[in-house]
Design an enzyme around this catalytic site. Structure first.
Site, short mmCIF file in Angstrom:
data_model
loop_
_atom_site.label_atom_id
_atom_site.label_comp_id
_atom_site.label_asym_id
_atom_site.label_seq_id
_atom_site.Cartn_x
_atom_site.Cartn_y
_atom_site.Cartn_z
NE ARG A 269 -4.21 -1.19 -0.06
CZ ARG A 269 -4.37 -2.36 -0.67
NH1 ARG A 269 -3.35 -2.67 -1.62
NH2 ARG A 269 -5.38 -3.23 -0.71
CG ASP B 100 1.52 -2.72 -8.30
OD1 ASP B 100 1.39 -2.09 -9.49
OD2 ASP B 100 0.82 -3.15 -7.58
CD GLU C 299 -3.06 3.24 -5.16
OE1 GLU C 299 -1.84 3.01 -5.19
OE2 GLU C 299 -3.94 2.33 -5.32
CG HIS D 224 -3.09 -0.85 -6.86
ND1 HIS D 224 -3.63 -0.14 -5.59
CD2 HIS D 224 -3.36 -2.33 -6.29
CE1 HIS D 224 -3.68 -1.17 -4.45
NE2 HIS D 224 -3.76 -2.32 -4.95
P1 NAI Z 1 -1.38 -11.18 4.99
O1 NAI Z 1 -2.30 -10.71 6.13
O2 NAI Z 1 -1.19 -12.73 4.68
O3 NAI Z 1 0.23 -10.92 5.72
C1 NAI Z 1 0.42 -9.77 6.29
C2 NAI Z 1 1.61 -9.63 7.23
O4 NAI Z 1 2.11 -8.42 7.73
C3 NAI Z 1 1.24 -10.69 8.46
O5 NAI Z 1 2.37 -11.64 8.71
C4 NAI Z 1 1.39 -9.49 9.57
O6 NAI Z 1 1.75 -10.28 10.67
C5 NAI Z 1 2.12 -8.49 8.95
N1 NAI Z 1 2.05 -7.30 9.86
C6 NAI Z 1 1.01 -6.74 10.17
N2 NAI Z 1 1.33 -5.63 10.97
C7 NAI Z 1 2.63 -5.48 10.93
C8 NAI Z 1 3.52 -4.60 11.26
N3 NAI Z 1 2.99 -3.57 11.90
N4 NAI Z 1 4.99 -4.73 10.78
C9 NAI Z 1 5.49 -5.71 9.94
N5 NAI Z 1 4.53 -6.76 9.60
C10 NAI Z 1 3.17 -6.55 10.02
O7 NAI Z 1 -1.32 -10.13 3.76
P2 NAI Z 1 -1.07 -10.67 2.40
O8 NAI Z 1 -2.05 -11.45 1.76
O9 NAI Z 1 0.42 -11.13 2.24
O10 NAI Z 1 -1.13 -9.16 1.76
C11 NAI Z 1 -0.14 -8.20 1.83
C12 NAI Z 1 -0.39 -6.87 1.59
O11 NAI Z 1 -0.43 -6.74 0.13
C13 NAI Z 1 -2.10 -6.57 1.78
O12 NAI Z 1 -2.11 -5.72 3.00
C14 NAI Z 1 -2.08 -5.54 0.67
O13 NAI Z 1 -2.34 -4.13 1.20
C15 NAI Z 1 -1.40 -5.89 -0.53
N6 NAI Z 1 -1.88 -6.49 -1.71
C16 NAI Z 1 -1.53 -5.79 -2.63
C17 NAI Z 1 -2.00 -6.00 -3.94
C18 NAI Z 1 -1.68 -5.32 -5.07
O14 NAI Z 1 -2.32 -5.57 -6.37
N7 NAI Z 1 -0.61 -4.57 -5.28
C19 NAI Z 1 -3.01 -7.06 -4.08
C20 NAI Z 1 -3.26 -7.81 -2.78
C21 NAI Z 1 -2.50 -7.35 -1.59
#
Ligand code: NAI
Length: 345
Positions: free
Chosen positions: A231, A255, A260, A292
């Site tokens: 993000r 990305d 954005e 994105h």
């Molecule tokens: P997930 O929920 O599986 O993993 C997120 C990880 O971040 C977890 O291990 C969590 O413990 C950790 N986390 C939470 N707070 C934290 C902090 N303060 N410091 C460090 N780590 C922390 O999520 P997933 O599926 O891996 O997605 C990650 C991110 O990718 C999403 O939040 C979303 O914003 C982004 N995303 C972007 C896309 C795009 O098209 N560019 C598409 C899908 C997701």
């Protein structure tokens, strides 16, 4: 027939949503406009709304939807920082698509990294003009480099596996380190100072907003490559630009971008871009911006539509259930209904 107002609809959304909607007697109203205070009335006669990352789902919008009798807000994304879930609690259920293709995002992060480090974007433009010079195209080997991964959830772990395939040393930081994962967790400051490449895969929260700021850049290695497919708000873009101008940051692969919402996903060619910071970043030779698009694969679009339709159905057809409902953190730790896989309220 369940009527769903689908905001910020793009041509690539339609086929999969029409397909899964028809299978389940669900009618999607595809609205090109984004959801906000001015456009919320377009959902007046619908039972559900379907929103994406740049729709505004604040307290005012939620209040209006509640007034219209909308029962459920279905995000067709994993991230939900654009939804005031606290304001929705007790009024409208909010569901999301927790994983549609973590591979799509992790692979896009790698695509950006390879493009940037091996100067593929420059080579592509050169050879199209029969310029076969190699000057300025020197990259570096990934093998043996240290990559720091912030956030080791679904996407972060796939990214880690791919990096290991390249022979990179992986270190990671996560607020909730995964036990027995074999991941080498280090404190954030250590990750910042040791990494040749830093990739962000954590959610945007109050805690993570601008986690990459001037202080963090100061701690980084000279020449570091920063990748953000998570993000935009994770990075203070002003600090990033300063780091690039000071030659501290070697390259940035973005990305996502904090501001954005008014720019990405639209064709702005032929318009004057009002965002000076974004213009300046794009003008840098060592910055690559995609709008994105990390999620955008056929597999992901199908999974998004299928899961969204099932999420909405689970609310209307299964009394008491609501698949993939967001946790409102209401504080009822002892008797959390979601633990029993029931609706939050
Ligand atoms: P997930 O929920 O599986 O993993 C997120 C990880 O971040 C977890 O291990 C969590 O413990 C950790 N986390 C939470 N707070 C934290 C902090 N303060 N410091 C460090 N780590 C922390 O999520 P997933 O599926 O891996 O997605 C990650 C991110 O990718 C999403 O939040 C979303 O914003 C982004 N995303 C972007 C896309 C795009 O098209 N560019 C598409 C899908 C997701």
């Amino acid at each position: 027939m369940i009527k769903v107002a689908l905001y910020d609809a793009k041509a690539y959304d339609r086929p999969s949503f029409e397909h899964y909607g028809q299978m389940h007697d669900m009618k999607f109203r595809f609205l090109e406009t984004k959801l906000n205070e001015d456009t919320v009335a377009l959902a007046r006669d619908c039972e559900a709304v379907c929103v994406f990352v740049n729709d505004t789902v604040n307290a005012e919008v939620i209040e209006k939807l509640y007034e219209y009798g909308v029962k459920i807000i279905a995000l067709r994304s994993a991230g939900y920082n654009n939804v005031d879930v606290k304001a929705a609690f007790g009024k409208i259920h909010v569901v999301h698509v927790p994983a549609y293709s973590p591979y799509a995002v992790a692979e896009h992060a790698i695509a950006l990294l390879l493009t940037s480090v091996r100067r593929i974007h420059k080579a592509y433009n050169r050879t199209r003009e029969f310029n076969f010079s190699l000057n300025g195209l020197t990259g570096f080997d990934f093998h043996g480099k240290t990559v720091g991964v912030i956030g080791t959830g679904k996407i972060g772990r796939i990214f880690i596996n791919i990096c290991r395939g390249f022979g990179m040393n992986v270190i990671a930081y996560d607020l909730f380190p995964a036990p027995d994962s074999g991941i080498d967790y280090v404190p954030l400051d250590e990750l910042l100072s040791r990494s040749d490449i830093i990739s962000l895969h954590c959610p945007l929260t109050d805690e993570t907003r601008h986690m990459i700021n001037a202080d963090a850049v100061e701690k980084m290695k000279k020449g570091v490559v920063i990748i953000n497919t998570s993000r935009g708000g994770l990075i203070d873009a002003e600090a990033l630009l300063e780091g690039i101008k000071a030659r501290k940051i070697g390259a940035a692969c973005l990305d996502v971008y904090e501001e954005e919402a008014d720019v990405f996903f639209e064709d702005r060619s032929g318009h004057i871009l009002n965002d000076d910071l974004l213009s300046r970043l794009i003008s840098m030779p060592n910055v690559i911006v995609t709008s994105h698009q990390a999620f955008l694969t056929e597999e992901a679009l199908n999974n998004i539509a299928e899961t969204t339709v099932n999420n909405i159905l689970s609310y209307f057809k299964n009394d008491g259930l609501c698949d993939n409902e967001l946790c409102y953190r209401c504080g009822h730790i002892d008797h959390c209904r979601k633990e029993r896989k029931e609706r939050c309220f």
